[in-house]
Design a protein around this motif. Sequence first.
Motif, PDB file in Angstrom:
ATOM      1  N   UNK A   1       1.564  -2.425  -7.387  1.00 31.94           N
ATOM      2  CA  UNK A   1       1.638  -2.519  -5.926  1.00 31.94           C
ATOM      3  C   UNK A   1       0.245  -2.524  -5.307  1.00 31.94           C
ATOM      4  N   UNK A   2      -0.607  -1.662  -5.840  1.00 32.70           N
ATOM      5  CA  UNK A   2      -1.946  -1.569  -5.267  1.00 32.70           C
ATOM      6  C   UNK A   2      -2.725  -2.872  -5.461  1.00 32.70           C
ATOM      7  N   UNK A   3      -2.595  -3.448  -6.652  1.00 39.42           N
ATOM      8  CA  UNK A   3      -3.298  -4.712  -6.903  1.00 39.42           C
ATOM      9  C   UNK A   3      -2.769  -5.830  -6.002  1.00 39.42           C
TER      10      UNK A   3
ATOM     11  N   UNK B   1       2.445   3.247 -13.159  1.00 39.36           N
ATOM     12  CA  UNK B   1       2.258   1.832 -13.517  1.00 39.36           C
ATOM     13  C   UNK B   1       2.705   0.922 -12.374  1.00 39.36           C
ATOM     14  N   UNK B   2       3.780   1.331 -11.723  1.00 34.77           N
ATOM     15  CA  UNK B   2       4.269   0.579 -10.567  1.00 34.77           C
ATOM     16  C   UNK B   2       3.252   0.665  -9.426  1.00 34.77           C
TER      17      UNK B   2
ATOM     18  N   UNK C   1       4.366   5.714  -5.227  1.00 35.94           N
ATOM     19  CA  UNK C   1       4.625   5.704  -6.676  1.00 35.94           C
ATOM     20  C   UNK C   1       3.494   6.348  -7.474  1.00 35.94           C
ATOM     21  N   UNK C   2       2.508   6.889  -6.768  1.00 30.38           N
ATOM     22  CA  UNK C   2       1.375   7.469  -7.471  1.00 30.38           C
ATOM     23  C   UNK C   2       1.736   8.852  -8.004  1.00 30.38           C
ATOM     24  N   UNK C   3       2.558   8.863  -9.013  1.00 37.80           N
ATOM     25  CA  UNK C   3       2.877  10.117  -9.687  1.00 37.80           C
ATOM     26  C   UNK C   3       2.862   9.843 -11.180  1.00 37.80           C
TER      27      UNK C   3
ATOM     28  N   UNK D   1       0.840  -1.200   0.000  1.00 40.19           N
ATOM     29  CA  UNK D   1       0.000   0.000   0.000  1.00 40.19           C
ATOM     30  C   UNK D   1       0.881   1.258   0.000  1.00 40.19           C
ATOM     31  N   UNK D   2       1.916   1.220   0.834  1.00 37.57           N
ATOM     32  CA  UNK D   2       2.832   2.358   0.872  1.00 37.57           C
ATOM     33  C   UNK D   2       3.534   2.561  -0.466  1.00 37.57           C
TER      34      UNK D   2
END
Lengths: 174, 347
Positions: free
Chosen positions: B123-125, B118-119, B111-113, B105-106
């Motif tokens: 990670x979220x999935x 895509x990463x 990486x949410x930029x 989650x972290x």
Amino acid sequence: MKKLYLVFSFFLLLSASAFGQFEQAVAHTKVIYIYNFTKFIEWPPDYHQGDFVIGVINASPVLLSELNKLATQKTSGNQKFVIKNFKSVEEIDKCNILYIPEGSNNMLTEALKKLHGTSTLLITESEGDAKKGAAINFIWKDSKQAFELNKANAEKNHLTVSSSLKTLAAVNIE
Amino acid sequence: MYAYAQNDNLSNAYSCYQRASVDSAKMFIDRAIKEDINKNNAQAWCIRGFIYKDLYKKYETGKIRSASRDTAISDLFIAYRLDSVSQENKTNTYAGLDFLAATYENDAASNMDSIHFHEAIVAYNKHKSVMKRIKHITNINTLDVQFYDALGEIYSLYFAGVNDFEQKRKYLDSARKAYDAVLAINPDDYSANYGLGRLYYNQAANIMTNLPFDAPLPLLNKTQDTCAHLAKLSLPYLDKAHKLEQLKIEPVKGLEGDYYLLHSTDNYLYYRNLEDKLRQQKNNKEDPEVLQAKYNEFITLGDNFLKIKDYEKAKDSYESALQIRPNEKYPKDQLQVIESIIGQNKK
């Protein structure tokens, strides 16, 4: 384990707000029309000399910017486009096209007097103006920018209107 | 954690693990897990899971595709499945899985930029997958909303930033899917409604402003149809966003733009005035001449909307006029007229 929920929200704060283009979109549409008109209308030989002048009375900054873009990107045959923004009817001099935006509609009568005997294509954008002397009048039809054509008004000024333009007009005023 | 281990490799691994000699622990546990005695030994799998968890922490923190973390999760799930006796062991295993899920989650969040998103999706999935398996999914919808709102925003930024038509369409579709995912969970989510409305609006404005000057008139006509269609698609989302957050200027600005593109003059003026009003409230400035002009415009709008029986907007307009001039009789009378009409219509 410390979770970083805030990071998701952080990017929402970066949201690019881009609602400023609507005036440009509408002005751009009008300028595409104006450029197309130059292809469907023939001016007398003395209007083929020098620059191709598009005059506007009190153009908005957005419209002026779009017209200036046209002038840098296109020509009318061998003629360069020159854009003139007139503040009053007195300032109007020889131009191939004179465009009176809706906000300056009160100057139509005076402008018609000033243009008498010239071969200027008069474009307006107020209801009924094609019947009052304009050759082309921008209108809105079905949520779209369209135009009325008064061929007789154009011909009075020795302009030759292609029959194709008639088919493209939303309304033909006879 | 387990109090003791039952054979040499396993006890050595556990001993190293307790001394934080994680590399040595790995060597022993990898041997131990291959032994027949440990193949169905929940303790062995659990110890291996925790050793790989520490390997991940030591060498691969922040690495989305961390083999150690994947191994740790896989091993802990095996331990969780095999251990049918000890609640304490299950609690430990669960805590390890919860920790590793949180690291995904972290990673997703950090990486949410616009470059690494895509990463973030990977990670979220993975985070979701682990959370679903350990049935600890009470807040997953809330997190989905945050995640897909952020993802929609990033796709929207890409959509605005590229010129290639196909690329634009790709990002538009991705953004739309992200926002739709949010609205499927919560139809009243402000960000998704606003994001979708803005997306359609921007597409409308973009296709028109990018049309070349020498576009033939039939093409111009067709483009205007598309533009109007998109502006109409945008309207309900921006309208909803505005209703959800009435003091925010952006949705109002968007509605103003949509109506301008559709040449719906009264509606355009209504939202333009509302925008001015909101800005003024924000700036807390009051210019008497400007206020008088606004008052007059609200009255005209109220009259126009009343004529076309749009009572809600007429009422809003007169009320806005009254906010500027609270003692004026005319808007008060008009509001009474509207109330009476609405009352009769209800009967």
